[in-house]
Design a protein around this motif. Structure first.
Motif, PDB file in Angstrom:
ATOM      1  N   VAL A  87      41.920  46.970  54.773  1.00  0.00           N
ATOM      2  CA  VAL A  87      40.856  46.397  53.947  1.00  0.00           C
ATOM      3  C   VAL A  87      41.447  45.398  52.953  1.00  0.00           C
ATOM      4  O   VAL A  87      42.667  45.369  52.733  1.00  0.00           O
ATOM      5  CB  VAL A  87      40.115  47.504  53.155  1.00  0.00           C
ATOM      6  CG1 VAL A  87      39.419  48.480  54.095  1.00  0.00           C
ATOM      7  CG2 VAL A  87      41.073  48.244  52.219  1.00  0.00           C
ATOM      8  N   PRO A  88      40.609  44.568  52.321  1.00  0.00           N
ATOM      9  CA  PRO A  88      41.105  43.711  51.241  1.00  0.00           C
ATOM     10  C   PRO A  88      41.681  44.568  50.107  1.00  0.00           C
ATOM     11  O   PRO A  88      41.200  45.683  49.858  1.00  0.00           O
ATOM     12  CB  PRO A  88      39.846  42.970  50.775  1.00  0.00           C
ATOM     13  CG  PRO A  88      38.930  43.000  51.953  1.00  0.00           C
ATOM     14  CD  PRO A  88      39.190  44.315  52.624  1.00  0.00           C
ATOM     15  N   THR A  89      42.691  44.061  49.419  1.00  0.00           N
ATOM     16  CA  THR A  89      43.344  44.855  48.383  1.00  0.00           C
ATOM     17  C   THR A  89      42.419  45.180  47.215  1.00  0.00           C
ATOM     18  O   THR A  89      42.544  46.243  46.606  1.00  0.00           O
ATOM     19  CB  THR A  89      44.603  44.142  47.849  1.00  0.00           C
ATOM     20  OG1 THR A  89      44.288  42.769  47.570  1.00  0.00           O
ATOM     21  CG2 THR A  89      45.734  44.206  48.850  1.00  0.00           C
ATOM     22  N   ASN A  90      41.493  44.270  46.900  1.00  0.00           N
ATOM     23  CA  ASN A  90      40.577  44.599  45.795  1.00  0.00           C
ATOM     24  C   ASN A  90      39.658  45.758  46.186  1.00  0.00           C
ATOM     25  O   ASN A  90      39.332  46.616  45.364  1.00  0.00           O
ATOM     26  CB  ASN A  90      39.768  43.376  45.350  1.00  0.00           C
ATOM     27  CG  ASN A  90      38.665  43.003  46.315  1.00  0.00           C
ATOM     28  OD1 ASN A  90      38.946  42.697  47.476  1.00  0.00           O
ATOM     29  ND2 ASN A  90      37.434  43.029  45.863  1.00  0.00           N
ATOM     30  N   LEU A  91      39.260  45.821  47.466  1.00  0.00           N
ATOM     31  CA  LEU A  91      38.438  46.928  47.940  1.00  0.00           C
ATOM     32  C   LEU A  91      39.235  48.231  47.923  1.00  0.00           C
ATOM     33  O   LEU A  91      38.687  49.303  47.638  1.00  0.00           O
ATOM     34  CB  LEU A  91      37.919  46.645  49.356  1.00  0.00           C
ATOM     35  CG  LEU A  91      37.067  47.739  50.010  1.00  0.00           C
ATOM     36  CD1 LEU A  91      35.877  48.113  49.141  1.00  0.00           C
ATOM     37  CD2 LEU A  91      36.595  47.309  51.397  1.00  0.00           C
ATOM     38  N   ALA A  92      40.526  48.143  48.186  1.00  0.00           N
ATOM     39  CA  ALA A  92      41.378  49.336  48.115  1.00  0.00           C
ATOM     40  C   ALA A  92      41.340  49.937  46.714  1.00  0.00           C
ATOM     41  O   ALA A  92      41.254  51.161  46.545  1.00  0.00           O
ATOM     42  CB  ALA A  92      42.814  48.975  48.489  1.00  0.00           C
ATOM     43  N   ALA A  93      41.364  49.073  45.696  1.00  0.00           N
ATOM     44  CA  ALA A  93      41.296  49.551  44.309  1.00  0.00           C
ATOM     45  C   ALA A  93      39.930  50.162  44.014  1.00  0.00           C
ATOM     46  O   ALA A  93      39.832  51.187  43.329  1.00  0.00           O
ATOM     47  CB  ALA A  93      41.571  48.400  43.345  1.00  0.00           C
ATOM     48  N   VAL A  94      38.884  49.542  44.542  1.00  0.00           N
ATOM     49  CA  VAL A  94      37.527  50.084  44.372  1.00  0.00           C
ATOM     50  C   VAL A  94      37.444  51.477  44.983  1.00  0.00           C
ATOM     51  O   VAL A  94      36.904  52.416  44.379  1.00  0.00           O
ATOM     52  CB  VAL A  94      36.477  49.151  45.024  1.00  0.00           C
ATOM     53  CG1 VAL A  94      35.100  49.826  45.042  1.00  0.00           C
ATOM     54  CG2 VAL A  94      36.398  47.826  44.271  1.00  0.00           C
ATOM     55  N   TYR A 303      45.917  42.950  40.403  1.00  0.00           N
ATOM     56  CA  TYR A 303      44.786  43.759  39.932  1.00  0.00           C
ATOM     57  C   TYR A 303      44.485  43.485  38.458  1.00  0.00           C
ATOM     58  O   TYR A 303      43.320  43.415  38.048  1.00  0.00           O
ATOM     59  CB  TYR A 303      45.088  45.248  40.120  1.00  0.00           C
ATOM     60  CG  TYR A 303      44.991  45.741  41.543  1.00  0.00           C
ATOM     61  CD1 TYR A 303      44.067  45.205  42.439  1.00  0.00           C
ATOM     62  CD2 TYR A 303      45.816  46.774  41.999  1.00  0.00           C
ATOM     63  CE1 TYR A 303      43.979  45.668  43.740  1.00  0.00           C
ATOM     64  CE2 TYR A 303      45.724  47.255  43.308  1.00  0.00           C
ATOM     65  CZ  TYR A 303      44.809  46.691  44.167  1.00  0.00           C
ATOM     66  OH  TYR A 303      44.706  47.158  45.452  1.00  0.00           O
ATOM     67  N   THR A 304      45.519  43.315  37.673  1.00  0.00           N
ATOM     68  CA  THR A 304      45.327  43.045  36.248  1.00  0.00           C
ATOM     69  C   THR A 304      44.606  41.720  36.039  1.00  0.00           C
ATOM     70  O   THR A 304      43.709  41.607  35.187  1.00  0.00           O
ATOM     71  CB  THR A 304      46.693  43.035  35.526  1.00  0.00           C
ATOM     72  OG1 THR A 304      47.328  44.301  35.716  1.00  0.00           O
ATOM     73  CG2 THR A 304      46.516  42.795  34.034  1.00  0.00           C
ATOM     74  N   ILE A 305      44.970  40.713  36.840  1.00  0.00           N
ATOM     75  CA  ILE A 305      44.316  39.396  36.750  1.00  0.00           C
ATOM     76  C   ILE A 305      42.861  39.493  37.192  1.00  0.00           C
ATOM     77  O   ILE A 305      41.956  38.953  36.540  1.00  0.00           O
ATOM     78  CB  ILE A 305      45.092  38.357  37.585  1.00  0.00           C
ATOM     79  CG1 ILE A 305      46.443  38.071  36.910  1.00  0.00           C
ATOM     80  CG2 ILE A 305      44.288  37.072  37.741  1.00  0.00           C
ATOM     81  CD1 ILE A 305      47.410  37.294  37.776  1.00  0.00           C
ATOM     82  N   LEU A 306      42.603  40.184  38.301  1.00  0.00           N
ATOM     83  CA  LEU A 306      41.221  40.344  38.768  1.00  0.00           C
ATOM     84  C   LEU A 306      40.382  41.061  37.715  1.00  0.00           C
ATOM     85  O   LEU A 306      39.235  40.681  37.454  1.00  0.00           O
ATOM     86  CB  LEU A 306      41.185  41.132  40.086  1.00  0.00           C
ATOM     87  CG  LEU A 306      41.722  40.447  41.337  1.00  0.00           C
ATOM     88  CD1 LEU A 306      41.520  41.351  42.554  1.00  0.00           C
ATOM     89  CD2 LEU A 306      41.046  39.107  41.587  1.00  0.00           C
ATOM     90  N   GLY A 316      36.607  48.858  38.314  1.00  0.00           N
ATOM     91  CA  GLY A 316      36.583  49.190  36.894  1.00  0.00           C
ATOM     92  C   GLY A 316      37.942  49.310  36.231  1.00  0.00           C
ATOM     93  O   GLY A 316      38.103  48.937  35.074  1.00  0.00           O
ATOM     94  N   ASN A 317      38.933  49.832  36.965  1.00  0.00           N
ATOM     95  CA  ASN A 317      40.246  50.044  36.360  1.00  0.00           C
ATOM     96  C   ASN A 317      41.366  49.683  37.326  1.00  0.00           C
ATOM     97  O   ASN A 317      41.225  49.847  38.545  1.00  0.00           O
ATOM     98  CB  ASN A 317      40.425  51.516  35.957  1.00  0.00           C
ATOM     99  CG  ASN A 317      39.445  51.944  34.886  1.00  0.00           C
ATOM    100  OD1 ASN A 317      39.483  51.460  33.760  1.00  0.00           O
ATOM    101  ND2 ASN A 317      38.529  52.850  35.240  1.00  0.00           N
ATOM    102  N   VAL A 318      42.479  49.224  36.765  1.00  0.00           N
ATOM    103  CA  VAL A 318      43.677  48.992  37.573  1.00  0.00           C
ATOM    104  C   VAL A 318      44.184  50.352  38.062  1.00  0.00           C
ATOM    105  O   VAL A 318      44.311  51.283  37.271  1.00  0.00           O
ATOM    106  CB  VAL A 318      44.765  48.290  36.728  1.00  0.00           C
ATOM    107  CG1 VAL A 318      46.065  48.181  37.520  1.00  0.00           C
ATOM    108  CG2 VAL A 318      44.284  46.907  36.281  1.00  0.00           C
TER     109      VAL A 318
END
Length: 328
Positions: A87-94, A303-306, A316-318
């Motif tokens: 998956v996209p890395t931002n979705l991984a964080a979600v 993640y911090t930049i996003l 919501g959080n890194v």
């Protein structure tokens, strides 16, 4: 102790030893490991595994799903239906935030796939050259917008003031506008860049956003695609995880070193439909294998930049330290 008693004791010990041996040699309980990936660059590195299969150990069957959109994967990852997903890395964080740490990083599998493409008449060779220009782009409200805005700002440009950005709903729409000449500058991902430059030879890829990111961040990498793993399953099946990561790294190496065969596998796996376009897109799709440990520093910065643009983009959080607790 008399002979009869000795024989009885030896008999008990023999039964116990045989039972212990049987337990140790008992085959693993059958299980099916379900793996999901998105079509496009996120899934390209998995093509060889999808087509040729992967051995994760005795009595383990692997089932692959290729999806067209992230929401087709999200629910299955959250519910535990998919043990591994690309998956996209931002979705991984979600997913990590939504499951309160039940989803962790396996490896980064794709660097940036975004490019600025422009008609040669525009004379664009860098982000700074976009000053006073109008560009078409897709991905508003998601990672492409945040990457573009960040890099514009890093180059002294204010989005919407120094550069006019016309957002469209789909990558394919932006690609069509560029290919037809209705737009002369655009930001689009692979494999759409290859499609546009093939259809309209006057349009060239002029800025690699991954390189621009590295230049702006002292060499850190733009890590945009990854493998996530269900933590509970990974803890219970460490050898299967290790086997999967080893096979995945081999698959990535194979597609990069042999694009002709890689393109055939990509099409056979249902990740792309045109082998010629797939072959051209492979070298520009930044398909990689970076372990969770090695990816951590750059990914944490990303993640911090996003989060500074839109916290919701990463849930919501890194992600915390435990997000990087697995990986080859």
């Amino acid at each position: 102790m008399n002979t009869k008693k000795w024989m009885a004791v030896l008999g008990v010990l023999l039964v116990f030893a045989l039972g212990l041996s049987a337990c140790q040699s008992a085959p693993a309980k059958p299980q099916t490991v379900k793996v999901a990936t998105l079509a496009g660059p996120t899934g390209m590195g998995m093509a060889e595994m999808i087509v040729g299969g992967v051995d994760l150990g005795e009595n383990i069957t692997t089932e692959f799903t290729v999806a067209g959109a992230p929401d087709q994967v999200t629910a299955g990852v959250i519910s535990g239906e998919f043990q591994i997903a690309a998956v996209p890395t931002n979705l991984a964080a979600v997913l990590y935030n939504k499951t309160e740490g039940k989803i962790i990083l396996g490896a980064v599998n794709t660097l940036g796939v975004l490019y600025i493409a422009a008609d040669e008449s525009e004379g664009i060779t860098s982000i700074a050259d976009l000053k006073g220009k109008t560009i078409v782009a897709s991905g508003q409200g998601s990672t492409p917008e945040y990457v573009l805005n960040y890099l514009l700002q890093k180059n002294g440009l204010t989005p919407g003031v120094d550069v006019t950005i016309n957002y469209v709903a789909e990558h394919s729409e932006a690609a069509t506008l560029l290919a037809s000449g209705q737009a002369t500058i655009g930001m689009i991902p692979e494999p759409f860049v290859t499609t546009v430059t093939t259809k309209n030879p006057g349009v060239k890829s002029v800025v690699d956003m991954t390189k621009a990111w590295a230049d702006a961040n002292n060499g850190s990498q733009l890590e945009m695609g990854c493998l996530v793993v269900n933590k509970e399953w990974a803890v219970a099946n460490p050898k299967a995880v290790e086997k999967f990561m080893t096979a995945y790294e081999k698959s990535v190496k194979s597609v990069n070193e042999n694009p002709v065969e890689g393109a055939k596998n990509i099409v056979a796996a249902g990740i792309m439909t045109d082998p010629a376009l797939a072959e051209k897109a492979i070298p520009r799709s930044n398909i990689v294998f970076i372990s969770a440990k090695d990816a951590k520093a750059s990914l944490n910065e990303y993640y911090t930049i996003l989060a500074s643009f839109e916290p919701k983009s990463i849930g919501g959080n890194v992600p915390g330290e435990d997000f990087y607790s697995f990986g080859k």
